[in-house]
Scaffold this motif. Structure first.
Motif, PDB file in Angstrom:
ATOM      1  N   SER A  35       0.836  -1.199   0.000  1.00  0.00           N
ATOM      2  CA  SER A  35       0.000   0.000   0.000  1.00  0.00           C
ATOM      3  C   SER A  35       0.871   1.250   0.000  1.00  0.00           C
ATOM      4  O   SER A  35       2.048   1.203   0.370  1.00  0.00           O
ATOM      5  CB  SER A  35      -0.890   0.034   1.249  1.00  0.00           C
ATOM      6  OG  SER A  35      -1.754  -1.077   1.303  1.00  0.00           O
ATOM      7  N   TRP A  36       0.258   2.331  -0.408  1.00  0.00           N
ATOM      8  CA  TRP A  36       0.838   3.662  -0.259  1.00  0.00           C
ATOM      9  C   TRP A  36      -0.103   4.472   0.635  1.00  0.00           C
ATOM     10  O   TRP A  36      -1.318   4.481   0.428  1.00  0.00           O
ATOM     11  CB  TRP A  36       0.986   4.362  -1.597  1.00  0.00           C
ATOM     12  CG  TRP A  36       2.088   3.831  -2.441  1.00  0.00           C
ATOM     13  CD1 TRP A  36       2.003   2.890  -3.431  1.00  0.00           C
ATOM     14  CD2 TRP A  36       3.464   4.214  -2.379  1.00  0.00           C
ATOM     15  NE1 TRP A  36       3.239   2.662  -3.977  1.00  0.00           N
ATOM     16  CE2 TRP A  36       4.162   3.473  -3.357  1.00  0.00           C
ATOM     17  CE3 TRP A  36       4.189   5.125  -1.602  1.00  0.00           C
ATOM     18  CZ2 TRP A  36       5.534   3.600  -3.574  1.00  0.00           C
ATOM     19  CZ3 TRP A  36       5.552   5.255  -1.822  1.00  0.00           C
ATOM     20  CH2 TRP A  36       6.212   4.500  -2.794  1.00  0.00           C
ATOM     21  N   TYR A  37       0.480   5.145   1.614  1.00  0.00           N
ATOM     22  CA  TYR A  37      -0.227   6.069   2.479  1.00  0.00           C
ATOM     23  C   TYR A  37       0.405   7.445   2.309  1.00  0.00           C
ATOM     24  O   TYR A  37       1.511   7.578   1.798  1.00  0.00           O
ATOM     25  CB  TYR A  37      -0.099   5.644   3.947  1.00  0.00           C
ATOM     26  CG  TYR A  37      -0.900   4.444   4.353  1.00  0.00           C
ATOM     27  CD1 TYR A  37      -0.532   3.157   3.968  1.00  0.00           C
ATOM     28  CD2 TYR A  37      -2.042   4.575   5.138  1.00  0.00           C
ATOM     29  CE1 TYR A  37      -1.263   2.043   4.354  1.00  0.00           C
ATOM     30  CE2 TYR A  37      -2.787   3.476   5.538  1.00  0.00           C
ATOM     31  CZ  TYR A  37      -2.386   2.216   5.145  1.00  0.00           C
ATOM     32  OH  TYR A  37      -3.120   1.128   5.529  1.00  0.00           O
ATOM     33  N   ARG A  38      -0.307   8.451   2.775  1.00  0.00           N
ATOM     34  CA  ARG A  38       0.271   9.789   2.796  1.00  0.00           C
ATOM     35  C   ARG A  38      -0.188  10.528   4.044  1.00  0.00           C
ATOM     36  O   ARG A  38      -1.231  10.223   4.627  1.00  0.00           O
ATOM     37  CB  ARG A  38      -0.099  10.583   1.539  1.00  0.00           C
ATOM     38  CG  ARG A  38      -1.567  10.953   1.424  1.00  0.00           C
ATOM     39  CD  ARG A  38      -1.824  11.628   0.075  1.00  0.00           C
ATOM     40  NE  ARG A  38      -3.220  12.022  -0.067  1.00  0.00           N
ATOM     41  CZ  ARG A  38      -3.737  12.525  -1.186  1.00  0.00           C
ATOM     42  NH1 ARG A  38      -2.972  12.685  -2.281  1.00  0.00           N
ATOM     43  NH2 ARG A  38      -5.006  12.870  -1.245  1.00  0.00           N
ATOM     44  N   GLN A  39       0.642  11.495   4.412  1.00  0.00           N
ATOM     45  CA  GLN A  39       0.313  12.303   5.580  1.00  0.00           C
ATOM     46  C   GLN A  39       0.742  13.739   5.312  1.00  0.00           C
ATOM     47  O   GLN A  39       1.928  14.018   5.097  1.00  0.00           O
ATOM     48  CB  GLN A  39       1.007  11.772   6.829  1.00  0.00           C
ATOM     49  CG  GLN A  39       0.574  12.472   8.096  1.00  0.00           C
ATOM     50  CD  GLN A  39       1.039  11.745   9.347  1.00  0.00           C
ATOM     51  OE1 GLN A  39       1.952  10.916   9.313  1.00  0.00           O
ATOM     52  NE2 GLN A  39       0.383  12.022  10.462  1.00  0.00           N
ATOM     53  N   ALA A  40      -0.235  14.618   5.323  1.00  0.00           N
ATOM     54  CA  ALA A  40       0.022  16.038   5.177  1.00  0.00           C
ATOM     55  C   ALA A  40       0.140  16.664   6.567  1.00  0.00           C
ATOM     56  O   ALA A  40      -0.402  16.122   7.539  1.00  0.00           O
ATOM     57  CB  ALA A  40      -1.099  16.696   4.390  1.00  0.00           C
ATOM     58  N   PRO A  41       0.822  17.797   6.696  1.00  0.00           N
ATOM     59  CA  PRO A  41       0.972  18.431   8.011  1.00  0.00           C
ATOM     60  C   PRO A  41      -0.379  18.688   8.662  1.00  0.00           C
ATOM     61  O   PRO A  41      -1.293  19.232   8.031  1.00  0.00           O
ATOM     62  CB  PRO A  41       1.692  19.746   7.673  1.00  0.00           C
ATOM     63  CG  PRO A  41       2.429  19.458   6.423  1.00  0.00           C
ATOM     64  CD  PRO A  41       1.566  18.514   5.646  1.00  0.00           C
ATOM     65  N   GLY A  42      -0.499  18.267   9.915  1.00  0.00           N
ATOM     66  CA  GLY A  42      -1.723  18.480  10.660  1.00  0.00           C
ATOM     67  C   GLY A  42      -2.819  17.480  10.381  1.00  0.00           C
ATOM     68  O   GLY A  42      -3.892  17.556  10.982  1.00  0.00           O
ATOM     69  N   ASN A  43      -2.549  16.553   9.455  1.00  0.00           N
ATOM     70  CA  ASN A  43      -3.558  15.550   9.099  1.00  0.00           C
ATOM     71  C   ASN A  43      -3.131  14.161   9.540  1.00  0.00           C
ATOM     72  O   ASN A  43      -1.948  13.900   9.782  1.00  0.00           O
ATOM     73  CB  ASN A  43      -3.779  15.536   7.579  1.00  0.00           C
ATOM     74  CG  ASN A  43      -4.489  16.772   7.090  1.00  0.00           C
ATOM     75  OD1 ASN A  43      -4.858  17.641   7.860  1.00  0.00           O
ATOM     76  ND2 ASN A  43      -4.660  16.845   5.783  1.00  0.00           N
ATOM     77  N   GLN A  44      -4.099  13.278   9.617  1.00  0.00           N
ATOM     78  CA  GLN A  44      -3.788  11.881   9.908  1.00  0.00           C
ATOM     79  C   GLN A  44      -3.261  11.205   8.647  1.00  0.00           C
ATOM     80  O   GLN A  44      -3.532  11.644   7.515  1.00  0.00           O
ATOM     81  CB  GLN A  44      -5.049  11.156  10.394  1.00  0.00           C
ATOM     82  CG  GLN A  44      -5.513  11.580  11.772  1.00  0.00           C
ATOM     83  CD  GLN A  44      -6.653  10.711  12.287  1.00  0.00           C
ATOM     84  OE1 GLN A  44      -7.424  10.159  11.518  1.00  0.00           O
ATOM     85  NE2 GLN A  44      -6.754  10.584  13.607  1.00  0.00           N
ATOM     86  N   ARG A  45      -2.520  10.144   8.858  1.00  0.00           N
ATOM     87  CA  ARG A  45      -2.048   9.350   7.729  1.00  0.00           C
ATOM     88  C   ARG A  45      -3.260   8.684   7.088  1.00  0.00           C
ATOM     89  O   ARG A  45      -4.119   8.123   7.773  1.00  0.00           O
ATOM     90  CB  ARG A  45      -1.036   8.305   8.201  1.00  0.00           C
ATOM     91  CG  ARG A  45      -0.293   7.605   7.086  1.00  0.00           C
ATOM     92  CD  ARG A  45       0.819   6.728   7.625  1.00  0.00           C
ATOM     93  NE  ARG A  45       1.849   7.508   8.300  1.00  0.00           N
ATOM     94  CZ  ARG A  45       3.019   6.997   8.708  1.00  0.00           C
ATOM     95  NH1 ARG A  45       3.283   5.708   8.492  1.00  0.00           N
ATOM     96  NH2 ARG A  45       3.898   7.759   9.323  1.00  0.00           N
ATOM     97  N   GLU A  46      -3.310   8.740   5.757  1.00  0.00           N
ATOM     98  CA  GLU A  46      -4.450   8.171   5.055  1.00  0.00           C
ATOM     99  C   GLU A  46      -3.984   7.211   3.968  1.00  0.00           C
ATOM    100  O   GLU A  46      -2.924   7.394   3.363  1.00  0.00           O
ATOM    101  CB  GLU A  46      -5.315   9.272   4.425  1.00  0.00           C
ATOM    102  CG  GLU A  46      -4.613  10.113   3.376  1.00  0.00           C
ATOM    103  CD  GLU A  46      -5.540  11.109   2.691  1.00  0.00           C
ATOM    104  OE1 GLU A  46      -6.757  11.094   2.951  1.00  0.00           O
ATOM    105  OE2 GLU A  46      -5.025  11.903   1.884  1.00  0.00           O
ATOM    106  N   LEU A  47      -4.816   6.224   3.711  1.00  0.00           N
ATOM    107  CA  LEU A  47      -4.533   5.257   2.661  1.00  0.00           C
ATOM    108  C   LEU A  47      -4.766   5.902   1.295  1.00  0.00           C
ATOM    109  O   LEU A  47      -5.830   6.479   1.062  1.00  0.00           O
ATOM    110  CB  LEU A  47      -5.423   4.030   2.824  1.00  0.00           C
ATOM    111  CG  LEU A  47      -5.299   2.952   1.753  1.00  0.00           C
ATOM    112  CD1 LEU A  47      -3.915   2.310   1.783  1.00  0.00           C
ATOM    113  CD2 LEU A  47      -6.381   1.897   1.941  1.00  0.00           C
ATOM    114  N   VAL A  48      -3.797   5.780   0.420  1.00  0.00           N
ATOM    115  CA  VAL A  48      -3.924   6.309  -0.941  1.00  0.00           C
ATOM    116  C   VAL A  48      -4.319   5.198  -1.905  1.00  0.00           C
ATOM    117  O   VAL A  48      -5.262   5.347  -2.686  1.00  0.00           O
ATOM    118  CB  VAL A  48      -2.601   6.946  -1.394  1.00  0.00           C
ATOM    119  CG1 VAL A  48      -2.698   7.408  -2.844  1.00  0.00           C
ATOM    120  CG2 VAL A  48      -2.232   8.116  -0.485  1.00  0.00           C
TER     121      VAL A  48
END
Length: 120
Positions: A35-48
């Motif tokens: 899987s690939w996840y991403r996390q933007a500043p101030g956000n939770q890590r999310e599944l892409v």
């Protein structure tokens, strides 16, 4: 020691493309879903996006039609092709390998992350 090494991140203008790679080693790649996840500043890590070892893909609605996940078992590598990038895609992108041994036992491996920045 298990390794997941991401590469391919960087700075790109809106509308552009990037391809992320994740090279896996020291575990049996073919036995794991990727899987690939991403996390933007101030956000939770999310599944892409995810790709099971059986070939089933799942893509987040926010990137559907723009991002494609694939894997090359011969190279023990998973890719994320990102097209039509938007500023809101800016985040640290993480590679993940996971396997469920039972309903209560799941093993996860994570890469160190690669920064993707999309300018408007």
């Amino acid at each position: 020691q298990v390794q997941l090494v991401e590469s391919g991140g960087g700075l790109v203008q809106a509308g552009g493309s990037l391809r992320l790679s994740c090279a896996a080693s020291r575990f049996t790649f073919s036995n794991y879903d990727m899987s690939w996840y991403r996390q933007a500043p101030g956000n939770q890590r999310e599944l892409v996006a995810s790709l099971t070892r059986g070939g089933t893909t799942n893509t987040a609605d926010s990137v559907k039609g723009r991002f494609i996940i694939s894997r090359d078992s011969a190279k023990n590598t998973v890719y994320l092709q990102m097209n039509s990038l938007k500023p809101e895609d800016t985040a640290v992108y993480y590679c993940n390998a996971n396997r469920e041994f039972s309903p209560l036992a799941r093993r996860d491996y994570w890469g160190q992350g690669t920064q993707v920045t999309v300018s408007s």
